[in-house]
Every structure is written in structure tokens, then in C-alpha cells.
Motif scaffolding. Structure first.
Motif, PDB file in Angstrom:
ATOM      1  N   ARG A 171      46.201  49.567  56.806  1.00  0.00           N
ATOM      2  CA  ARG A 171      45.054  50.187  56.111  1.00  0.00           C
ATOM      3  C   ARG A 171      45.622  50.874  54.552  1.00  0.00           C
ATOM      4  NH1 ARG A 171      40.148  51.851  58.674  1.00  0.00           N
ATOM      5  NH2 ARG A 171      40.474  53.808  57.586  1.00  0.00           N
ATOM      6  N   ARG A 176      42.857  51.094  51.627  1.00  0.00           N
ATOM      7  CA  ARG A 176      41.644  51.614  52.477  1.00  0.00           C
ATOM      8  C   ARG A 176      41.798  53.104  53.057  1.00  0.00           C
ATOM      9  NH1 ARG A 176      39.605  47.440  56.591  1.00  0.00           N
ATOM     10  NH2 ARG A 176      41.954  47.309  57.044  1.00  0.00           N
ATOM     11  N   ALA A 177      42.982  53.519  53.089  1.00  0.00           N
ATOM     12  CA  ALA A 177      43.381  54.750  53.743  1.00  0.00           C
ATOM     13  C   ALA A 177      44.285  55.493  52.974  1.00  0.00           C
ATOM     14  CB  ALA A 177      43.883  54.516  55.194  1.00  0.00           C
ATOM     15  N   TYR A 367      38.635  51.335  64.196  1.00  0.00           N
ATOM     16  CA  TYR A 367      39.755  51.845  63.330  1.00  0.00           C
ATOM     17  C   TYR A 367      40.240  50.629  62.544  1.00  0.00           C
ATOM     18  CZ  TYR A 367      43.843  53.943  61.268  1.00  0.00           C
ATOM     19  OH  TYR A 367      44.774  54.350  60.472  1.00  0.00           O
ATOM     20  N   ARG A 368      40.466  49.597  63.128  1.00  0.00           N
ATOM     21  CA  ARG A 368      41.094  48.332  62.588  1.00  0.00           C
ATOM     22  C   ARG A 368      40.087  47.979  61.382  1.00  0.00           C
ATOM     23  NH1 ARG A 368      43.318  47.242  67.602  1.00  0.00           N
ATOM     24  NH2 ARG A 368      41.485  45.740  68.219  1.00  0.00           N
ATOM     25  N   GLY A 370      37.618  49.638  59.971  1.00  0.00           N
ATOM     26  CA  GLY A 370      37.452  50.685  59.099  1.00  0.00           C
ATOM     27  C   GLY A 370      36.197  51.259  59.462  1.00  0.00           C
TER      28      GLY A 370
END
Length: 420
Positions: A171, A176-177, A367-368, A370
Motif C-alpha cells: 500500500r 495508497r497509505a 485492508y488489502r 483499501g
């Protein structure tokens, strides 16, 4: 083409051979069950040897109690080393004989009664030693099995933490994180590895304690025994009048009563009869001499000893009532502990564990993809770990309480009076 096929077949055969060798090498170690551990401990425990030695000592004491007093050889020389005609040995009178004590008042029978009561108590002590050993082995086995289950969970947590860290890195690399998520996941992985190290060390100590108790190396324990969730049931009252602790207190009372009988028999004085032969030096004649000795109970008439024995009997009687009360209370407490732990284990290992496992699975997927934040995932994983740990603790508490309950309610063998 044929060469290629032959090479492929040869490679396959070689791989199969290597696989077979690997399977032989990594063959799982035999599982040590609780029944096997109990049998092993019973065959080599020093506690059993001590109890057996106590029985032999009590039996030897019974043989000693049945012996009669030894006779004595009596020798006297009179009218020697005096004056006048009694100078030297000219007028000496030499007496040589045998004195035999005669016990009166039933002393020998009273001693035998005390010894037989002590034999019964020693037999009960052996049963108590066996019950205590069974409890000790079960509790040690339970602790080692729980420690092995905690190691399994800790290893799975390390794998989960590594997977969370991998997902966090993906991520972060995809933008993305925040990099903070990767650092937080790395901290969680380090904490999981540290917890695994501590758990393994505790499991090694628990297995070592069990190995020392059994006198043999210990490998894998029976996981199915530990993970068996107890079914729901109602508490049933259990009789305690025939348990080991209560019957042992009763045997102590029997011994104390026999001691009172022995003390009373000591009030009757014993006789000592003697028969001797006397030789007179002057006439070279021989005459028989008979004697009787009776002690006078002037300073010690035995009443103090009787008072001591009676007080000890009263004490034993009170201790018997205390033992019965304690047994009833301890059994009730152990029953409540076992039922409470069983309820907790059923909930923690059943619906609660299923819900926590599903929540963690959904959080990982989310979580994977998003859809969930990292804090949601970590919270779900922490809840799953706490639920699994609570299930192990509850199962261990249930097995411990059940073992204590079995020890408290162990039935004693029938005493001689009961058998009659």
C-alpha cells in the motif's frame, strides 16, 4: 525423444526417492497422552517409593509390637570380701538364674492394636500419595499442553503480522497509505516475534518440568485432550464421607483410640518371676531360689499418660469433623471453578472465537482492498488473539479444576472395620 522421456522419468524417480527420505526424516514424533504420562509417573515416582516404605515400616512395627519381653540372666555373689570367716571366697554364695517379665493388663494386645491401626493409616497414606501424584502429573501435563498451544498461536500471530507488514508495504509503495502504516506494522511484527520467543521459553520450562516428573523426554502432547470443550451440565452434589481426606482423619481417630487403650493397660504393673540356682562354697551344696518382683505405682500411676492419650483422641475426633467440613467446602469450590471455566471455554472457543476469526478475516481482506484502515485491522487481530488466549486459559483452568475435583473426591479403600 526417448532420451528426454527417460531423463524425465529418472528425475521423477529421484524426486520421489528424496521425498520419501524427507517424509521419513520429518515423521511426526509420537504424542504423549495423559494416560501414558500417569502410567509412567506411577512406575518411577519417588513419592510412590516413600509411601511403600511407610507401609513396610508400619508392618515391621506390627511385628515388633507382637514380641514379648526378653528374659534376663541374673547373677549374684554374696558373702565375699568381708571380714572373719567371710574373707575371700571361703563363705561365698553364688547365685545364677533367669528372670522373665510377665506382661499383665493386655499390654501386648494393646500394642498390636496400635500397630494395626498404624498399618491401616500407612495404607491410606499410600493411596493419598498416589492421588497426589496423579493430581501433580495432570496439572503439570495441563500446563505443558497449554504452553504448547500458546506457542502455536504465537507462531500464527507472527505469520499474520508478517502478512500485514507485506500488505502495508504494498500500500505504501502504491502511494495508497502513509509510511507510518508500514512502521506500525513492523512494530507489530517485532512484538509478535518477541511474544513468540517468550512463549517458547515458557513452553520449554513447562515441558522440562513434566519431563523431570516422568523421568523421560517429552515431545508433543495430546492436543485433542486439551482442546476438548466440556459440554454443559448441571452441578451434582458429591458425597465426601468416603474420600481419602475424611477416611484418613477417621484412621487417625482409630489410632488415637488404640493409644488410649495402650495407656490404660500401662496402669497394670507387670510381674517379673525368676528361678536361680545358688551354690554355697563352704558345703559345696546347691539350692534353688525363686523370686517375684512387682513394681509399685507410687510416683507414676499412669493417669497422666491416660489423660494425654484421651486429649489426643478428642483432638483427632475434632479434626475428623473439620476434615469432613473442609472436604465439603473444597468439593463445592472445585465444582464451581470447573463449571465456570467450562462455561468460559465454551464461549471463548465457540461463538466468540468464530466471530473474532471472521472479523479478522474480513478486516484483512478489507485492508488489502483499501476499504478498512490499518487501525481497524490491528484491532481485529488483537481481539482475535485475546479471544484465542482466553480460550486456552479457560481450558487450562477447567482441566485444573477438574483434576482438583478428582483428587478431592478420590474414594478411599475400605478399612478393616468397614469390611467386617
Amino acid at each position: 525423444m526417448h532420451r528426454i522421456i527417460a531423463a524425465v522419468l529418472a528425475a521423477g524417480a529421484c524426486a520421489s526417492s528424496l521425498q520419501a527420505q524427507t517424509d521419513r526424516i520429518v515423521a511426526p514424533a509420537p504424542v504423549l497422552t495423559l494416560a501414558e504420562a500417569l502410567n509412567r509417573a506411577g512406575a518411577s515416582s519417588p513419592f510412590q517409593d516413600a509411601a511403600a516404605a511407610g507401609i513396610r515400616a508400619a508392618e515391621a512395627q506390627r511385628r515388633v509390637a507382637g514380641l514379648r519381653p526378653n528374659p534376663s540372666i541374673v547373677g549374684e555373689a554374696e558373702n565375699v570380701a568381708g571380714t572373719g570367716i567371710y574373707q575371700g571366697l571361703r563363705s561365698s554364695e553364688t547365685t545364677l538364674g533367669l528372670a522373665l517379665p510377665l506382661e499383665l493388663g493386655g499390654k501386648r494386645g494393646a500394642r498390636i492394636a496400635v500397630a494395626e491401626a498404624q498399618i491401616g493409616r500407612a495404607g491410606l497414606q499410600a493411596e493419598i500419595a498416589r492421588a497426589d501424584l496423579r493430581l501433580r502429573v495432570t496439572q503439570t501435563y495441563n500446563a505443558a499442553a497449554a504452553a504448547q498451544r500458546r506457542v502455536t498461536i504465537a507462531e500464527e500471530q507472527v505469520g499474520i503480522a508478517a502478512e500485514v507488514l507485506r500488505a502495508a508495504r504494498i500500500r505504501v509503495q502504491a502511494g495508497r497509505a502513509s509510511p507510518l502504516e508500514e512502521q506500525r506494522a513492523d512494530v507489530a511484527r517485532i512484538s509478535a516475534e518477541e511474544a513468540l520467543e517468550r512463549t517458547r521459553r515458557s513452553a520449554e520450562a513447562a515441558s522440562g518440568n513434566l519431563a523431570r516428573l516422568l523421568g523421560m523426554p517429552v515431545g508433543q502432547l495430546d492436543r485433542s485432550w486439551f482442546d476438548a470443550v466440556p459440554s454443559a451440565g448441571t452441578m451434582r452434589p458429591m458425597a465426601t464421607s468416603g474420600t481419602l481426606s475424611v477416611v484418613a482423619a477417621r484412621a487417625d481417630l482409630d489410632t488415637a483410640s488404640a493409644q488410649v487403650r495402650l495407656a490404660r493397660s500401662q496402669q497394670v504393673p507387670d510381674l517379673t518371676v525368676s528361678a536361680s540356682a545358688r551354690r554355697l562354697e563352704q558345703t559345696n551344696d546347691v539350692a534353688a531360689v525363686f523370686g517375684v518382683s512387682i513394681p509399685l505405682n507410687v510416683f507414676n500411676n499412669g493417669r497422666a499418660s491416660i489423660a494425654v492419650a484421651e486429649a489426643q483422641r478428642e483432638q483427632s475426633d475434632a479434626q475428623q469433623r473439620v476434615a469432613l467440613l473442609d472436604a465439603e467446602q473444597d468439593v463445592a469450590t472445585a465444582q464451581a471453578d470447573a463449571e465456570n471455566a467450562a462455561t468460559t471455554a465454551r464461549n471463548a472457543a465457540g461463538p466468540a472465537l468464530a466471530a473474532a476469526t471472521e472479523a479478522a478475516r474480513i478486516a484483512r481482506i478489507g485492508y488489502r482492498e483499501g476499504k478498512f484502515g490499518q487501525l481497524d485491522l490491528l484491532d481485529a487481530e488483537r481481539t482475535l488473539l485475546e479471544t484465542r488466549t482466553a480460550a486456552i486459559d479457560a481450558l487450562a483452568a477447567h482441566h485444573d479444576a477438574h483434576a482438583r475435583l478428582e483428587r478431592l473426591t478420590s474414594a478411599a479403600p475400605l478399612l478393616k472395620d468397614d469390611q467386617r
